[in-house]
Enzyme design. Structure first.
Site, mmCIF file in Angstrom:
data_model
loop_
_atom_site.group_PDB
_atom_site.id
_atom_site.type_symbol
_atom_site.label_atom_id
_atom_site.label_comp_id
_atom_site.label_asym_id
_atom_site.label_seq_id
_atom_site.Cartn_x
_atom_site.Cartn_y
_atom_site.Cartn_z
ATOM 1 N N HIS A 160 -1.468 0.078 5.632
ATOM 2 C CA HIS A 160 -2.133 1.006 6.559
ATOM 3 C C HIS A 160 -1.309 2.241 6.882
ATOM 4 O O HIS A 160 -1.122 2.608 8.041
ATOM 5 C CB HIS A 160 -2.536 0.285 7.850
ATOM 6 C CG HIS A 160 -3.574 -0.780 7.659
ATOM 7 N ND1 HIS A 160 -4.237 -1.353 8.716
ATOM 8 C CD2 HIS A 160 -4.073 -1.368 6.544
ATOM 9 C CE1 HIS A 160 -5.096 -2.257 8.253
ATOM 10 N NE2 HIS A 160 -5.002 -2.278 6.924
ATOM 11 N N GLN A 205 0.816 -1.213 0.000
ATOM 12 C CA GLN A 205 0.000 0.000 0.000
ATOM 13 C C GLN A 205 0.851 1.264 0.000
ATOM 14 O O GLN A 205 0.316 2.366 0.063
ATOM 15 C CB GLN A 205 -0.937 -0.010 1.216
ATOM 16 C CG GLN A 205 -1.938 -1.148 1.206
ATOM 17 C CD GLN A 205 -2.760 -1.237 2.480
ATOM 18 O OE1 GLN A 205 -2.785 -0.317 3.301
ATOM 19 N NE2 GLN A 205 -3.436 -2.360 2.669
ATOM 20 N N GLU A 250 -15.884 2.451 8.870
ATOM 21 C CA GLU A 250 -16.456 3.494 9.731
ATOM 22 C C GLU A 250 -16.444 4.873 9.102
ATOM 23 O O GLU A 250 -15.475 5.255 8.440
ATOM 24 C CB GLU A 250 -15.664 3.595 11.047
ATOM 25 C CG GLU A 250 -15.697 2.358 11.911
ATOM 26 C CD GLU A 250 -14.927 2.531 13.209
ATOM 27 O OE1 GLU A 250 -14.764 1.530 13.928
ATOM 28 O OE2 GLU A 250 -14.488 3.667 13.510
ATOM 29 N N TYR A 294 -11.594 6.550 19.436
ATOM 30 C CA TYR A 294 -12.555 5.800 18.621
ATOM 31 C C TYR A 294 -12.414 4.286 18.773
ATOM 32 O O TYR A 294 -13.109 3.527 18.104
ATOM 33 C CB TYR A 294 -12.450 6.259 17.162
ATOM 34 C CG TYR A 294 -12.948 7.691 17.058
ATOM 35 C CD1 TYR A 294 -14.249 7.981 16.698
ATOM 36 C CD2 TYR A 294 -12.119 8.754 17.430
ATOM 37 C CE1 TYR A 294 -14.722 9.295 16.672
ATOM 38 C CE2 TYR A 294 -12.584 10.069 17.408
ATOM 39 C CZ TYR A 294 -13.882 10.319 17.032
ATOM 40 O OH TYR A 294 -14.363 11.616 17.036
ATOM 41 N N TYR A 348 -9.302 -10.774 10.754
ATOM 42 C CA TYR A 348 -9.358 -11.608 9.556
ATOM 43 C C TYR A 348 -9.209 -13.091 9.866
ATOM 44 O O TYR A 348 -9.686 -13.941 9.107
ATOM 45 C CB TYR A 348 -8.276 -11.172 8.566
ATOM 46 C CG TYR A 348 -8.651 -9.934 7.802
ATOM 47 C CD1 TYR A 348 -9.609 -9.966 6.791
ATOM 48 C CD2 TYR A 348 -8.058 -8.710 8.097
ATOM 49 C CE1 TYR A 348 -9.962 -8.829 6.090
ATOM 50 C CE2 TYR A 348 -8.393 -7.559 7.394
ATOM 51 C CZ TYR A 348 -9.341 -7.627 6.397
ATOM 52 O OH TYR A 348 -9.692 -6.500 5.715
#
Length: 388
Positions: free
Chosen positions: A167, A99, A259, A269, A280
């Site tokens: 991430h 990513q 979310e 949060y 997973y």
């Protein structure tokens, strides 16, 4: 900085030529709640402008006819709405893979006078580690008429750098108050999202030069903690302000539980302590309603939409959409419209785009622009259907 406007105009010409706790009550979107829309039912026409190699983000220049587009392998492009493009040199080396790579691009609020842009990217560290970084630079033309970044300065880094290629988050935005906001993913390491000695899994608020505002909620708690505005996030890939100046954030959940959150000062949060999804490997995670001390999402999606960016629409081309938010979807291959009723949010429409959508932006003309994901990702313009 006096010459920023002419150089930017010259570059443009070059391209033309070549919820408790005050959080909104949560709603849950499921397959039954939101279905894809047939192409013939779309309230817009789709036109292809250009094709890119793994495009990630875009930002319009003040002239409304050109935009900057990042490619994840490490290129920054200046693109005209006629599809012609030129490469901007001076981009720092990126840690490309998974990513990671070149990420977001935004203009300074005073870009017209100072020519400053901000980019985010994955940066290599020691011993096979990586982390996101944000840099600022001035966009100018060179003697040959090409574009380049000058005076590049790294003003923020993820702490610590860790192994892995997922991430990063690293969406960036300027708020109406002029502060710089950065979303920082937890790098698939879970616990750092709750660790105030780390800026992973957080939403951060900085001055435009990377220094820390004195009124941040954790100011004085250490350099890294002082950056933090909110914590307990997983992979926040969209941040945007609405017309009231409220900051909203959208993030990927684990297996279920994407979310949408209203971001509040100093709020937690909950991730990875709570989530409306599970790990997973099948291990359950307690839902938000089991621990109300954590702010719950305004919307939770299961199955996931895999959100990749977020905007609020303020244009006149689609009057009925004014005040709505739009999220781009990767695994859902969709554009999701989110409607608001006071402090409540809900999915209003989902448009099946047939490809993974990496980013959505509103153009100065009021049309919507999408970037598809992948090695042949297209820049698409969504405009009202022709009445001719």
């Amino acid at each position: 900085m006096r010459n920023a406007i002419p150089t930017i105009l010259a570059l443009a010409l070059l391209v033309a030529c070549s919820d408790g706790n005050g959080t909104p009550a949560a709603t849950t979107a499921t397959d039954d709640a939101s279905q894809g829309m047939e192409t013939s039912d779309r309230p817009f026409a789709v036109n292809e402008i250009a094709v890119f190699d793994e495009p990630w983000a875009m930002s319009f220049l003040p002239d409304g006819q050109h935009l900057l587009v990042t490619q994840k392998p490490g290129q920054l492009k200046l693109v005209g709405l006629d599809g012609r493009s030129a490469e901007i040199t001076g981009v720092p080396e990126v840690a490309y893979g998974g990513q990671g790579g070149l990420g977001d691009v935004v203009l300074h609020p005073d870009f017209s006078s100072n020519g400053m842009i901000y980019i985010s990217y994955a940066e290599a560290g020691e011993r096979d580690t990586r982390g996101a970084a944000v840099a600022r630079a001035r966009l100018v033309t060179d003697a040959k008429g090409g574009g380049k970044l000058t005076g590049l300065e790294v003003i923020w880094r993820q702490v610590p750098k860790v192994k892995g290629e997922g991430h990063y988050g690293h969406r960036i935005a300027f708020g109406p108050d002029g502060y710089l906001w950065i979303s920082s993913g937890e790098r698939q390491k879970f616990d750092p999202a709750q660790d105030m000695a780390s800026n992973l899994g957080k939403v951060l608020r900085l001055n435009d030069d990377g220094t820390i505002p004195a009124d941040n909620p954790f100011a004085g708690d250490g350099k890294v903690a002082s950056q933090v505005w909110s914590l307990g996030h997983r992979n926040p890939l969209g941040i945007a302000f609405n017309a009231k100046g409220e900051l909203w954030e959208i993030e990927m959940g684990p297996k279920g539980g994407d979310e949408l959150n209203l971001i509040e000062r100093g709020a937690n949060y909950g991730y990875p302590i709570v989530s409306n999804g599970d790990h997973y490997d099948g291990r359950p995670i307690p839902d938000h309603d089991t621990q109300p001390q954590f702010n719950a999402p305004a919307i939770s999606w299961t199955p996931v939409i895999s959100p990749s960016s977020l905007i609020f629409y303020s244009g006149d081309r689609f009057p009925s959409w004014k005040g709505s938010a739009f999220a781009s979807g990767l695994s859902s291959q969709s554009l999701v419209r989110i409607a608001f009723d006071g402090d409540r949010a809900s999915e209003a429409e989902r448009f099946d785009m047939g490809e993974r959508i990496r980013a959505v932006a509103q153009g100065p003309d009021g049309d919507l622009y999408l970037l598809e994901d992948g090695p042949k990702g297209r820049l698409l313009r969504l405009a009202p259907p022709s009445t001719e």
